[in-house]
Motif scaffolding. Structure first.
Motif, PDB file in Angstrom:
ATOM      1  N   VAL A   1     -76.460 -21.041   8.542  1.00  0.00           N
ATOM      2  CA  VAL A   1     -77.530 -20.051   8.571  1.00  0.00           C
ATOM      3  C   VAL A   1     -76.940 -19.209   7.371  1.00  0.00           C
ATOM      4  O   VAL A   1     -75.830 -18.913   7.393  1.00  0.00           O
ATOM      5  N   GLU A   2     -78.100 -18.857   6.255  1.00  0.00           N
ATOM      6  CA  GLU A   2     -77.697 -18.061   5.249  1.00  0.00           C
ATOM      7  C   GLU A   2     -79.103 -17.275   5.122  1.00  0.00           C
ATOM      8  O   GLU A   2     -80.222 -17.791   5.018  1.00  0.00           O
TER       9      GLU A   2
ATOM     10  N   GLY B   1     -80.386 -15.327   7.335  1.00  0.00           N
ATOM     11  CA  GLY B   1     -81.260 -15.732   8.316  1.00  0.00           C
ATOM     12  C   GLY B   1     -81.961 -17.031   8.655  1.00  0.00           C
ATOM     13  O   GLY B   1     -83.013 -17.175   9.455  1.00  0.00           O
ATOM     14  N   ALA B   2     -81.918 -17.869   7.547  1.00  0.00           N
ATOM     15  CA  ALA B   2     -82.614 -19.098   7.446  1.00  0.00           C
ATOM     16  C   ALA B   2     -81.646 -20.187   7.488  1.00  0.00           C
ATOM     17  O   ALA B   2     -80.534 -20.181   7.230  1.00  0.00           O
ATOM     18  N   VAL B   3     -81.943 -21.242   8.407  1.00  0.00           N
ATOM     19  CA  VAL B   3     -81.002 -22.320   8.649  1.00  0.00           C
ATOM     20  C   VAL B   3     -81.079 -23.144   7.193  1.00  0.00           C
ATOM     21  O   VAL B   3     -82.202 -23.817   7.135  1.00  0.00           O
ATOM     22  N   ARG B   4     -80.036 -23.407   6.778  1.00  0.00           N
ATOM     23  CA  ARG B   4     -79.832 -24.135   5.459  1.00  0.00           C
ATOM     24  C   ARG B   4     -79.243 -25.512   5.638  1.00  0.00           C
ATOM     25  O   ARG B   4     -79.187 -26.317   4.738  1.00  0.00           O
TER      26      ARG B   4
ATOM     27  N   GLY C   1     -81.494 -23.547  15.614  1.00  0.00           N
ATOM     28  CA  GLY C   1     -80.598 -22.579  14.696  1.00  0.00           C
ATOM     29  C   GLY C   1     -79.290 -22.284  15.666  1.00  0.00           C
ATOM     30  O   GLY C   1     -78.796 -21.200  15.352  1.00  0.00           O
TER      31      GLY C   1
ATOM     32  N   CYS D   1     -76.742 -28.155   8.528  1.00  0.00           N
ATOM     33  CA  CYS D   1     -75.991 -28.555   9.823  1.00  0.00           C
ATOM     34  C   CYS D   1     -74.935 -29.454   9.570  1.00  0.00           C
ATOM     35  O   CYS D   1     -74.686 -30.288   8.735  1.00  0.00           O
TER      36      CYS D   1
ATOM     37  N   GLY E   1     -81.246 -28.212   5.063  1.00  0.00           N
ATOM     38  CA  GLY E   1     -82.217 -27.895   6.214  1.00  0.00           C
ATOM     39  C   GLY E   1     -83.289 -28.556   6.489  1.00  0.00           C
ATOM     40  O   GLY E   1     -84.168 -28.530   7.575  1.00  0.00           O
TER      41      GLY E   1
ATOM     42  N   PRO F   1     -75.543 -25.265  13.305  1.00  0.00           N
ATOM     43  CA  PRO F   1     -76.349 -24.978  11.803  1.00  0.00           C
ATOM     44  C   PRO F   1     -75.564 -24.164  11.021  1.00  0.00           C
ATOM     45  O   PRO F   1     -74.463 -23.231  11.509  1.00  0.00           O
TER      46      PRO F   1
END
Length: 460
Positions: free
Chosen positions: A214-215, A217-220, A189, A222, A142, A212
């Motif tokens: 996503v976990e 709701g957050a981009v962890r 995202g 790519c 991220g 991306p």
């Protein structure tokens, strides 16, 4: 380890308390019933309690030792399972519940071992695919730090002499198109799809896809994949150019035919002075269309891979003479002479019909684009296991900037003159494909003001 906090002590203590409680209850009941007056036996009661306590302690210690041994083996086995040693098996004891527990843990270890082996095999397969894929693959976290990168991505991003894992995307020495796509996916995202020409390799077009991870709701992180789409894009452009060129080539004669026919239908049909000219125009444009269609079919067949040559030993001098005889009217109309300087008896292995088509196209061009009263000379010689055939003219020559494109479809040096002479722009492209079918090559030597020499090679 504090003995008083262990399972062994607790079990032993529970045995002692149970035995003492049972003994106390028994003595109380005997005293109430009168069978055993305890008030008269104070010393005996103390001895009974002491013996009971010692006996309970001994039995409890023995039972506790047996249970603790089995528990110890289960704990030790569980630790080995946790470390990944799924081949180990816990000794199965005689105790019913602990035996079942040991058997269950052993079964679980066997299943985990099987799944671990399968997972390792899948990991090795994915690792091999990741490493050897022709596509460039890059994984970043991220924060834009590279965590995985395959060999192809290393090449595109200029990785040489250092390990990129742990470095930021912005720190890569090359491939800014890849880095910017991954950074954009991380910041937005959203998946990024684009095609770009690589700055470090002009002419190479990359299709880039950055997705991306996503976990919650957050981009962890790519995952970026880039593939070389230069070939498909070049083919697509060729297809578009081909369609545009064919449409243009068809439109010119069709317009002339339509205009002449409309004029005849409007009354010129009865005009004996001008009517035949319009009819002649329709005929000439029809011949032009016929030649265009024939050339399109020829080049399509040559490019299809189905036009395998049926080779045989051919005498080149004789074939050149036969081909020139068929073009005698064209040579006479242009006032051009032919010099057949092919050595007598020189042979090449080729398909007769296809080689005839090659010679027709080259001699036709040499006559049309020659100077009036000029000459066309055909020569041939053995060179390194091949026969090199050269067709020379005395025309105006070809400017150097046109030479790299001269064998491309629909390419013309002088478009106006070529159309005036009825050329389709496909003749040299057909020559190139037919010669390459034989395993040969083509080329041209020319310069403005000194004519052109088109040559091709064939197996001898």
């Amino acid at each position: 380890m504090n003995f008083f906090s262990t399972l062994k002590f607790r079990i032993l203590l529970s045995y002692v308390l149970v035995v003492l409680f049972a003994l106390a209850v028994t003595l109380y009941l005997l005293d109430r019933s009168g069978a055993l007056p305890l008030h008269g036996l104070p010393g005996g009661a103390a001895q009974a309690f002491a013996l009971s306590a010692v006996f309970a302690l001994a039995v409890g210690w023995l039972v506790t030792a047996l249970l603790a041994r089995q528990f110890g083996e289960i704990v030790a086995g569980s630790k080995r399972f946790a470390s990944g040693d799924f081949g180990y098996r816990i000794p199965v004891g005689s105790s019913g519940e602990l035996r079942k527990l040991s058997e269950t843990l052993n079964y679980m270890a066997g299943e985990l071992g099987t799944k671990a082996r399968d997972a390792e095999l899948r990991r090795l397969e994915l690792e091999a695919a990741f490493r050897d894929m022709p596509e460039a693959i890059l994984v970043a976290d991220g924060a834009g730090v590279i965590t995985r990168i395959n060999d192809r991505a290393r090449q595109l991003m200029g990785v040489k002499g250092f390990e990129p894992e742990g470095m930021r995307l912005s720190g890569m020495p090359a491939g800014p198109e890849l880095s910017s796509a991954a950074i954009k996916a991380l910041s937005s995202g959203q998946a990024v799809q684009l095609e770009v020409e690589l700055a470090s390799a002009p002419g190479m077009v990359l299709g880039i896809s950055a997705s991306p991870v996503v976990e919650g709701g957050a981009v962890r992180g790519c995952v970026l994949v880039a593939r070389d789409v230069t070939g498909p894009r070049r083919l697509e452009n060729l297809r578009k150019d081909f369609v545009a060129n064919v449409s243009h080539e068809l439109k010119t004669p069709l317009t002339a035919i339509k205009g002449s026919a409309e004029t005849l239908l409007s009354g010129a049909l009865e005009d004996r002075e001008h009517g035949p000219a319009f009819a002649r125009s329709i005929y000439e444009q029809s011949v032009r269309l016929e030649k265009l269609v024939a050339d399109l079919l020829n080049i399509s067949y040559a490019e299809s891979g189905r036009a395998a040559p049926e080779t045989a030993a051919l005498r080149l001098g004789e074939l050149v003479a036969e081909t020139a005889a068929g073009l005698a009217a064209l040579f006479a109309a242009r006032g051009v002479s032919l010099v057949n300087a092919v050595p007598a008896g020189l042979e090449a292995r080729a398909d007769r019909d296809k080689l005839s088509q090659v010679l027709i196209n080259l001699l036709d061009n040499a006559a049309k684009f020659n100077r009036e009263g000029g000459a066309v000379k055909v020569t041939a010689a053995l060179e390194a296991g091949f026969v090199k055939v050269t067709v020379e003219d005395e025309g105006p020559g070809i400017p150097a900037r046109h030479l790299p494109h001269i064998f491309e479809r629909f390419y013309r040096v002088d478009k106006a003159r070529s159309r005036e002479l009825g050329g389709t722009g496909l003749g040299l492209s057909i020559v190139k494909h037919l010669v390459e079918l034989h395993g040969g090559s083509v080329g041209v030597d020319s310069a403005e003001g000194r004519g052109s020499a088109f040559w091709f090679t064939l197996p001898s």
